[in-house]
Design an enzyme around this catalytic site. Structure first.
Site, mmCIF file in Angstrom:
data_model
loop_
_atom_site.group_PDB
_atom_site.id
_atom_site.type_symbol
_atom_site.label_atom_id
_atom_site.label_comp_id
_atom_site.label_asym_id
_atom_site.label_seq_id
_atom_site.Cartn_x
_atom_site.Cartn_y
_atom_site.Cartn_z
ATOM 1 C CD GLU A 268 -2.924 -1.209 0.254
ATOM 2 O OE1 GLU A 268 -3.025 -0.213 -0.498
ATOM 3 O OE2 GLU A 268 -3.679 -2.190 0.169
ATOM 4 C CB CYS A 302 -1.935 6.682 1.390
ATOM 5 S SG CYS A 302 -3.145 5.687 2.241
#
Length: 515
Positions: A268, A302
């Site tokens: 990720e 993110c």
């Protein structure tokens, strides 16, 4: 007036001390042989406490404990493993407020986000409990008479979870709760910037593990700087699955290390998330989404909104409204209820932000609202900044990168095809959004020729994903998926089974082989 907060009462409730051990195998804590690392709050610069870091020798000892525990844990029925996870969720509910405040104080996100992060932990526990009874395989029809075929899923073994500072506890829970119901054991290496949050989590769940006789080594904590044994962690053949959350640069290295041993990795990595705002958008909805996406967590998600691609007919109007809202943003101590924008995590993050502003100006960006470091009463930590808005061209090298800070780029477009092309013309592919009330526009955005991201939203922003969906992205974001949907399959190994219940031995594809 300067906001004051004393975290000591919360630390006491959580069992976090001034000096903490960085190794835990469930209920047993061990003093590591590594360095002692102190943690300071970015909100006021005060020392919270510290953690003794693990050495490579400590790490290998934990891995052996986890290997032994896996042999027992994998044979416990999945619904019973789910019952343990259910009780962990109940325990987290008891400590939601003190843990949420510690998350905010140590990392810097505002209180509502800190509490929301702990709620994510609780939600994924609930999700995983249900998942424990739904680890389904399929049954297939065999081409051979009196044969039965099916596939099933088995536990993998040790799942290594490496989490980033921006979500000190939730990302661990996304991985750990699913891994546990799948029959795996977990070794967690948190970011050394937020070790105290990880210590607190293990203190909270210890009673559940003890009361339910969970083997030592099923849930493990190894606090350490990645420079100490990062490569050993990722190269270790005893860890079939690594789940890493962090930068694309580090993720590429991890992918190589894991790939060299043919292990599995959930990566990720970075995001460069954009919102397309068409002339058919509800402007007030879009404005709220952009502001939260761009300045929430001070731009350190993110999934933070990095770019907004706005139709030329509404560009100037939207810009004016956005600037007006930015000028009213309450910036301050993360635990002050009035605060909407807390600090960046540390002074290094502040310098990265300033460097990005300089680079975008040098590239020719038109600064609409220029950020700066805030000083004075209440800003003594040196980690507070004012968010920026800048008009740019999408091809600028700095725009192509992820700046983990509240730096928002505005880009103008004329035709929808152009907007989608601009949207996709970055190396990252995590989260995306479009604001429009036009069905044909939104369906195109969600179609094969639309967003190339792992997450694509309509009339909501880029951040704030729910745990029910699989979370992750494409391209340089890594391609991994965790949390909901069928992401559980990543934590298990798939096996196809064929059973012959006849006295003959026919071969597939009608092959004849007589001896």
């Amino acid at each position: 007036m300067k906001f004051q907060f004393d975290i000591n009462a919360d630390l006491q409730k959580l069992g976090v001390e001034q000096e903490n051990y960085g190794i835990c195998t469930g209920t047993k804590w061990k003093k590591p042989t590594g360095n002692f690392v102190e943690s300071f709050s970015p909100s006021d610069g005060k020392l919270i406490g510290g953690v003794f870091q693990a050495s490579p020798a400590d790490f290998h000892e934990v891995i052996q404990t986890a290997k032994t525990a896996f042999e027992t844990w994998r044979m416990i029925p999945a619904p019973k493993r789910g019952e343990i996870v259910r009780k962990i969720g109940l325990e987290l509910r008891k400590y939601k407020k003190p843990l949420g405040r510690l998350v905010s104080y140590e990392m810097g996100k505002i209180l509502q986000e800190g509490l929301g992060e702990v709620q994510e932990m609780i939600d994924i526990c609930d999700f995983a409990v249900g998942q424990s009874r739904q680890l389904y395989g399929f049954t297939m029809h065999s081409e051979r008479e009196k044969h039965r075929m099916y596939d099933q899923y088995h536990p993998l073994g040790i799942v290594g979870v490496v989490s980033a500072f921006n979500f000190p506890v939730a990302v661990w829970a996304w991985n750990a709760m699913i891994a546990l119901v799948c029959g795996d054991v977990v070794v967690w290496k948190p970011s050394s910037k937020v070790d105290l949050c990880a210590v607190a989590v293990h203190k909270i769940i210890a009673n559940v593990l003890k009361e339910n006789n969970v083997p030592e080594g099923v849930v493990n904590l190894v606090a350490a700087d990645s420079n100490q044994f990062g490569d050993e962690f990722f190269s270790n053949r005893n860890i079939p699955l690594i789940s890493f959350t962090g930068s694309t640069k580090v993720g590429k290295k991890i992918g190589r290390l894991v790939g060299e041993r043919l292990g599995k990795a959930i990566l990720e990595l970075g995001g460069n998330n954009a919102i397309i705002i068409t002339k058919n958008a509800n402007p007030e909805m879009a404005l709220r989404a952009v502001v939260f996406g761009a300045v929430g967590t001070c731009g350190q998600r993110c999934t933070s909104t990095r770019r907004i691609i706005v139709h030329q007919s509404i560009f100037e109007t939207f810009k004016e409204k956005l600037v007006a809202v930015y000028k009213q943003l309450a910036i301050g101590h993360a635990l002050d209820p009035q605060t909407l924008v807390g600090p960046l995590v540390d002074k290094k993050a502040v310098q990265n932000y300033l460097n990005a502003i300089q680079r975008v100006e040098e590239a020719g960006g038109k600064m609409i609202l220029k950020g700066e470091v805030l000083t004075g009463d209440g800003f003594e930590s040196g980690c507070f900044v004012r968010p920026s808005i800048v008009e740019v061209e999408n091809h600028f090298s700095i725009v192509q990168e992820e700046t983990f800070a509240p730096l928002l780029y505005m880009i103008k477009y004329t035709e929808l095809d152009e907007a989608i092309r601009l949207h996709n013309a970055v190396p990252q592919g995590l989260s995306s959004a479009m604001f429009s009330t036009n069905l044909m526009e939104t369906e195109k955005f969600l179609s094969h020729e639309g967003s190339d991201c792992g997450i694509a939203n309509v009339n909501i922003g880029t951040s704030g994903a729910e745990i029910g969906g699989a979370f992750g992205g494409e391209k340089e974001t890594g391609g991994g998926r965790e949390s909901g949907s069928d992401a559980w399959k990543s934590y298990m190994r798939r096996q196809t089974n064929t059973i012959n219940f006849s006295t003959n031995l026919p071969l597939a594809q009608g092959i004849k082989f007589e001896v």
